[in-house]
Structure formats: structure tokens, C-alpha cells
Design a protein around this motif. Structure first.
Motif, PDB file in Angstrom:
ATOM      1  N   UNK A  81     -33.616  25.913  10.610  1.00 13.76           N
ATOM      2  CA  UNK A  81     -33.167  27.317  10.484  1.00 13.76           C
ATOM      3  C   UNK A  81     -32.585  27.567   9.097  1.00 13.76           C
ATOM      4  N   UNK A  82     -31.719  26.674   8.675  1.00 17.80           N
ATOM      5  CA  UNK A  82     -31.053  26.862   7.385  1.00 17.80           C
ATOM      6  C   UNK A  82     -32.018  26.709   6.213  1.00 17.80           C
ATOM      7  N   UNK A  83     -32.979  25.819   6.365  1.00 13.59           N
ATOM      8  CA  UNK A  83     -33.959  25.608   5.301  1.00 13.59           C
ATOM      9  C   UNK A  83     -34.874  26.826   5.146  1.00 13.59           C
ATOM     10  N   UNK A  84     -35.456  27.285   6.252  1.00 13.06           N
ATOM     11  CA  UNK A  84     -36.429  28.363   6.158  1.00 13.06           C
ATOM     12  C   UNK A  84     -35.807  29.730   5.951  1.00 13.06           C
ATOM     13  N   UNK A  85     -34.761  30.045   6.704  1.00 13.15           N
ATOM     14  CA  UNK A  85     -34.169  31.374   6.573  1.00 13.15           C
ATOM     15  C   UNK A  85     -33.075  31.428   5.507  1.00 13.15           C
ATOM     16  N   UNK A  86     -32.237  30.403   5.461  1.00 13.96           N
ATOM     17  CA  UNK A  86     -31.152  30.396   4.480  1.00 13.96           C
ATOM     18  C   UNK A  86     -31.626  30.099   3.070  1.00 13.96           C
ATOM     19  N   UNK A  87     -32.493  29.106   2.939  1.00 15.02           N
ATOM     20  CA  UNK A  87     -32.971  28.707   1.611  1.00 15.02           C
ATOM     21  C   UNK A  87     -34.171  29.546   1.163  1.00 15.02           C
ATOM     22  N   UNK A  88     -35.294  29.416   1.863  1.00 19.60           N
ATOM     23  CA  UNK A  88     -36.508  30.100   1.404  1.00 19.60           C
ATOM     24  C   UNK A  88     -36.408  31.615   1.491  1.00 19.60           C
TER      25      UNK A  88
END
Length: 163
Positions: A64-71
């Protein structure tokens, strides 16, 4: 006997609302697989890969954090950070579950801030400027796949079935 069965979302009011309803449903399906289990049960790996329900939750928190928060939102990300499923024994179950719920809330804020399914990500994925639509579709499939894993683990643990 199915004891956790729920209907799929009936939301059909627009692309973003519908996509978010199905992502939310998949997330909920993962979380409810931990409901009512002991600390030992939720950590128990029943397959050779070492996968546990708690490990799936931890993995999805990072996703979740990688795709929505980062990307999508452009937040920082450590390149060597892992999406591991091995939960340290000293990390409380309640902490892992709360962390996933917090990551979901963060993701939903990022989704709503982007607002438009055509909105390109802030940080390209391997050189490609995907859209919010693509990220939601990717995370929905990732979450649903792991919800299926959690279904099987839960049935092996105590016989509870249902989506």
C-alpha cells in the motif's frame, strides 16, 4: 460451512468509486481472516513458503505504502526496503493490524487527492507513467490474490471459510 461470507460491493456510481469499493472489499477480506485468531494462529505458517496471515498483512501494508504513498503520491521510499512476510516475534499482532489500517487510510487519502483515474503517478514505475487507474487495478489484484491465500490459511487453521 461458510462463516465469513459477504456480498461483493454493489457500488456502480462512477469509475473511481467502483474501483475503490472493490479495493476496500479485498482489504477487508484480508483483515477479517485474522479476526478471532490467537496470536499463535495468526502467526502460524502452514505452507512451505512460510506464509502466515499476519505475514500477508505486513506484506500488504508495505505494498500500500509503495504503490499509493510512493508511486502515486511521490513519497520517499528506501530502494532496499523489502516487502517481507516474516513478522518479527516481538512485533505485536495488534501493531501489524493497526499499521495496515493506517496504510489503508493513507492510501485512500492519496487516491482521493488524485481524484481522477487518468491522473498519472508522481513517480514512474520502471520508466512508465502509469495512471491512478492502473495502480488501483494492480493493488486490487494483489490484495485479492493474498486474500485468497489468507482464505486457505484460515480454513486450515480453524475451518472458517468465506470471502
Amino acid at each position: 460451512m461458510e462463516t465469513q461470507r459477504e456480498s461483493v460491493p454493489r457500488v456502480d456510481t462512477g469509475e473511481l468509486d467502483t474501483a475503490l469499493a472493490f479495493l476496500s472489499f479485498a482489504r477487508h477480506c484480508v483483515l477479517k481472516k485474522a479476526d478471532g485468531l490467537s496470536d499463535t494462529q495468526v502467526r502460524r505458517a502452514l505452507v512451505d513458503s512460510g506464509t502466515s496471515i499476519l505475514g500477508l498483512v505486513q506484506h500488504l501494508t508495505e505494498a500500500e505504502r509503495y504503490w499509493f504513498g510512493h508511486h502515486l503520491a511521490g513519497g520517499d521510499w528506501e530502494a532496499d526496503r523489502e516487502f517481507g512476510m516474516a513478522v518479527p516475534p516481538d512485533r505485536a499482532v495488534t501493531e501489524v493490524l493497526r499499521d495496515y489500517q493506517a496504510a489503508i487510510e493513507e492510501s485512500d487519502r492519496a487516491i482521493r487527492a488524485a481524484g481522477n483515474p487518468d491522473q498519472p503517478v508522481a513517480i514512474p514505475v520502471e520508466g512508465t507513467w502509469h495512471t491512478l487507474r492502473w495502480v488501483i487495478a494492480h493493488m486490487t489484484s494483489e490484495t485479492a490474490r493474498h486474500a485468497g491465500h489468507a482464505d486457505i490459511l484460515r480454513e486450515q487453521l480453524d475451518g472458517t471459510t468465506g470471502r
